[in-house]
Write a protein that holds these residues in place. Structure first.
Motif, PDB file in Angstrom:
ATOM      1  N   ALA A 259       0.825  -1.213   0.000  1.00 22.50           N
ATOM      2  CA  ALA A 259       0.000   0.000   0.000  1.00 22.50           C
ATOM      3  C   ALA A 259       0.856   1.259   0.000  1.00 22.50           C
ATOM      4  O   ALA A 259       0.425   2.304  -0.503  1.00 22.50           O
ATOM      5  CB  ALA A 259      -0.922   0.010   1.225  1.00 22.50           C
ATOM      6  N   LEU A 262       1.344   2.919  -3.326  1.00 21.98           N
ATOM      7  CA  LEU A 262       0.143   3.472  -3.951  1.00 21.98           C
ATOM      8  C   LEU A 262       0.029   4.948  -3.567  1.00 21.98           C
ATOM      9  O   LEU A 262       0.826   5.450  -2.772  1.00 21.98           O
ATOM     10  CB  LEU A 262      -1.084   2.673  -3.509  1.00 21.98           C
ATOM     11  N   PRO A 263      -0.955   5.680  -4.085  1.00 22.56           N
ATOM     12  CA  PRO A 263      -1.069   7.111  -3.766  1.00 22.56           C
ATOM     13  C   PRO A 263      -1.144   7.387  -2.271  1.00 22.56           C
ATOM     14  O   PRO A 263      -1.542   6.527  -1.483  1.00 22.56           O
ATOM     15  CB  PRO A 263      -2.372   7.512  -4.479  1.00 22.56           C
ATOM     16  N   SER A 266      -3.082   5.711   1.133  1.00 18.51           N
ATOM     17  CA  SER A 266      -3.490   4.311   0.920  1.00 18.51           C
ATOM     18  C   SER A 266      -3.233   3.449   2.149  1.00 18.51           C
ATOM     19  O   SER A 266      -4.040   2.575   2.486  1.00 18.51           O
ATOM     20  CB  SER A 266      -2.750   3.733  -0.289  1.00 18.51           C
ATOM     21  N   ALA A 354     -13.722   5.167  -0.210  1.00 20.66           N
ATOM     22  CA  ALA A 354     -12.544   4.334  -0.442  1.00 20.66           C
ATOM     23  C   ALA A 354     -12.425   3.240   0.625  1.00 20.66           C
ATOM     24  O   ALA A 354     -12.106   2.085   0.324  1.00 20.66           O
ATOM     25  CB  ALA A 354     -11.282   5.200  -0.453  1.00 20.66           C
ATOM     26  N   ASN A 403      -1.169 -10.513  -3.624  1.00 22.10           N
ATOM     27  CA  ASN A 403      -0.974  -9.062  -3.687  1.00 22.10           C
ATOM     28  C   ASN A 403      -0.325  -8.644  -5.010  1.00 22.10           C
ATOM     29  O   ASN A 403      -0.742  -7.669  -5.650  1.00 22.10           O
ATOM     30  CB  ASN A 403      -0.084  -8.602  -2.522  1.00 22.10           C
ATOM     31  N   MET A 407      -2.841  -6.236  -7.115  1.00 25.40           N
ATOM     32  CA  MET A 407      -2.692  -4.806  -6.862  1.00 25.40           C
ATOM     33  C   MET A 407      -2.667  -4.004  -8.158  1.00 25.40           C
ATOM     34  O   MET A 407      -3.235  -2.900  -8.229  1.00 25.40           O
ATOM     35  CB  MET A 407      -1.423  -4.529  -6.058  1.00 25.40           C
ATOM     36  N   GLY A 408      -2.025  -4.537  -9.191  1.00 26.29           N
ATOM     37  CA  GLY A 408      -1.944  -3.812 -10.455  1.00 26.29           C
ATOM     38  C   GLY A 408      -3.298  -3.465 -11.032  1.00 26.29           C
ATOM     39  O   GLY A 408      -3.609  -2.285 -11.254  1.00 26.29           O
ATOM     40  N   MET A 410      -6.350  -3.773  -9.591  1.00 29.77           N
ATOM     41  CA  MET A 410      -7.403  -3.362  -8.658  1.00 29.77           C
ATOM     42  C   MET A 410      -6.951  -2.346  -7.622  1.00 29.77           C
ATOM     43  O   MET A 410      -7.782  -1.833  -6.871  1.00 29.77           O
ATOM     44  CB  MET A 410      -7.975  -4.596  -7.946  1.00 29.77           C
ATOM     45  N   GLY A 411      -5.668  -2.071  -7.517  1.00 28.57           N
ATOM     46  CA  GLY A 411      -5.190  -1.106  -6.532  1.00 28.57           C
ATOM     47  C   GLY A 411      -5.415  -1.583  -5.108  1.00 28.57           C
ATOM     48  O   GLY A 411      -5.178  -2.740  -4.753  1.00 28.57           O
ATOM     49  N   LEU A 412      -5.919  -0.670  -4.269  1.00 26.67           N
ATOM     50  CA  LEU A 412      -6.128  -0.968  -2.854  1.00 26.67           C
ATOM     51  C   LEU A 412      -7.136  -2.097  -2.654  1.00 26.67           C
ATOM     52  O   LEU A 412      -6.979  -2.947  -1.767  1.00 26.67           O
ATOM     53  CB  LEU A 412      -6.598   0.303  -2.135  1.00 26.67           C
ATOM     54  N   ASP A 413      -8.176  -2.124  -3.480  1.00 20.02           N
ATOM     55  CA  ASP A 413      -9.158  -3.206  -3.382  1.00 20.02           C
ATOM     56  C   ASP A 413      -8.510  -4.562  -3.662  1.00 20.02           C
ATOM     57  O   ASP A 413      -8.912  -5.581  -3.094  1.00 20.02           O
ATOM     58  CB  ASP A 413     -10.298  -2.971  -4.387  1.00 20.02           C
TER      59      ASP A 413
END
Length: 502
Positions: A259, A262-263, A266, A354, A403, A407-408, A410-413
């Motif tokens: 995380a 990520l931005p 997160s 989020a 992960n 992660m790529g 779906m990101g955080l989800d």
């Protein structure tokens, strides 16, 4: 001091359930108060650099929390039950030695965490220089917290083995009051550094509270480094259990590491969603698991293996039937839940969206995780300690793989979904190795399975129909709540133990 009395016969069947049920309202109130801690942090600091640094740093002392709350408790409970059953006069020496060695070991572990985690920050995160510096300082300030938490776990286990379930159940309220009060008082003088020092104060109060409960039992503990034979046995058992549990806890650190690239925000968002996800787990640990595991250990210490296995089977069915409806309700009302928990002060409506999205991907894994928690304790009672270590390693590898894949796109989800997939995989293996010790007769397991299927049906119907409600006044929420309550009542009726003939 006169020898302690022999232990009372352990609760069985209806006794375990009745005791756990009586603790539920106390645990809900007490754990609810404890949950005010992350709510207060969300209100004071919201989602941003300070909360990112705090939750990243706190992920590392989670190792100490695992040592204290899970691994140590899991290893020490059967040994303490044996000592209390066979030689109660040895309890002060046993507990004092265990307390001393635990404090020493947790101090060494905490020092290693502080020395190693700080230099890894630039490699594992995209935090700016100020956030990195704050995270390093948080780590060192959390060192006393690690020691107190680990050592205090010995006192908690002692209270549970002595049947002080009520005192243990209300402890989160005592601790949370101390944490929130001291953190609030320190915010002005030291700013964000009130976060770690508030936790230290809370742990000190908790340790004093548990020691007072034991003193009322006539048990005065003098910490030292005595190597009582039972302490050695705990040390032998602790190695594989601690290895497995630390590896499982490593999943939290791995998730935070993913995380952190990520931005901004997160890490904190994932933490807030995770805190909501573990509400059912904390309720289980402070009610049924606490009573049941102490009971299984005492039954085993008395040589009543078949009764212990029957109690494990009963507990599994209770969890399956009684957890599924509330989890369905949490999933359906996730937006309302997150809004009620966090949306105030610096925590905005966008943060609610989020966090609720991540929570939706977390929640399907909660039920298998609850069964897995019980299964781990059952394997410890059965002395299958190597399995705990091997599956801990498998858990880390699987979580890292999931992960990386998710992660790529779906990101955080994707990180939340990875956790859920892992929580289906590992508990399934634990349960497979217990298959010959559980009673799979349809008459016993049919009702819990039916409740689970019906709970899933209610959830799917809401998702495909009106969608998740966004307000407490939404009639969809009220209707879903009534259906879930009805399923909860059916689950209780279908899993109640039959009265034993006189």
């Amino acid at each position: 001091m006169s020898p302690l009395p022999s232990p009372a016969p352990p609760a069985r069947g209806r006794g375990v359930g009745r005791t756990a049920l009586l603790l539920v309202p106390i645990a809900i109130f007490s754990r609810g108060a404890a949950f005010l801690v992350p709510l207060a942090i969300a209100m004071w600091f919201g989602v941003g650099p300070i909360s990112d640094a705090w939750y990243w740093a706190l992920a590392f002392p989670t190792f100490a929390l695992v040592l204290a709350s899970t691994a140590l408790g899991t290893a020490a409970t059967p040994a303490m039950a044996r000592v209390r059953e066979e030689a109660p006069a040895r309890l002060p020496t046993f507990i004092g030695g265990l307390l001393g060695w635990t404090a020493l070991g947790s101090a060494a572990l905490g020092l290693a965490i502080c020395l190693l985690a700080g230099p890894l920050l630039p490699l594992l995160t995209d935090f700016d220089a100020d956030t990195q510096d704050l995270a390093r300082r948080f780590l060192w300030e959390l060192l006393p917290f690690m020691v107190l938490t680990s050592a205090g776990a010995v006192l908690r286990v002692s209270c549970e083995v002595h049947g002080r379930f009520l005192g243990v159940a209300i402890t989160p309220l005592v601790r949370a009051s101390a944490v929130i009060g001291s953190t609030w008082a320190l915010l002005g003088p030291i700013g964000a550094h009130a976060l770690p020092w508030g936790l230290v104060v809370g742990e000190m109060v908790q340790v004093i509270f548990w020691a007072a409960l034991l003193r009322r039992e006539g048990l005065v503990i003098r910490p030292g480094l005595q190597l009582d034979p039972a302490v050695r046995s705990v040390g032998r058992d602790l190695a594989p259990i601690l290895g497995g549990e630390v590896l499982v806890a490593l999943n939290l650190v791995v998730d935070k590491a993913f995380a952190a690239v990520l931005p901004s925000g997160s890490v904190a968002t994932l933490e807030y969603a995770d805190r909501a996800r573990v509400i059912p787990q904390t309720l289980l640990e402070s009610t049924l698991l606490m009573v049941a595991y102490a009971t299984w250990s005492r039954l085993r210490a008395q040589g009543r293996l078949e009764e212990a296995r029957a109690a494990v089977d009963q507990s599994m069915r209770w969890v399956l039937a009684l957890a599924a409806p509330p989890l369905a309700g949490m999933f359906i009302g996730r937006l309302v839940l997150v809004s009620l928990l966090y949306e105030r002060g610096a925590f905005t409506a966008a943060d609610t969206e989020a966090t609720a999205s991540a929570l939706a991907w977390y929640l399907p894994g909660v039920l298998p995780n609850l069964l897995g928690i019980l299964a781990v304790r059952a394997h410890v009672v059965e002395r299958n300690l190597r399995l705990v270590l091997l599956l801990g390693l498998a858990s880390v590898l699987a979580n890292g793989l999931f992960n990386s894949v998710l992660m790529g796109p779906m990101g955080l989800d994707g990180l939340a979904l990875a956790t859920t997939l892992n929580l289906f995989l590992i508990p399934a293996i634990y349960l497979w190795f217990l298959r010959d010790q559980l009673d799979w007769r349809s008459g016993r397991w049919g009702a819990p399975v039916a409740v689970v299927i019906a709970s899933i049906g209610v959830t799917v119907a809401v998702e495909l129909g009106p969608g998740p409600p966004r307000s407490l006044l939404d009639p969809t929420l009220a209707g879903a709540a009534l259906l879930c309550l009805a399923l909860l009542a059916l689950g209780w009726a279908g899993t109640r133990p039959k009265p034993t003939p006189p």
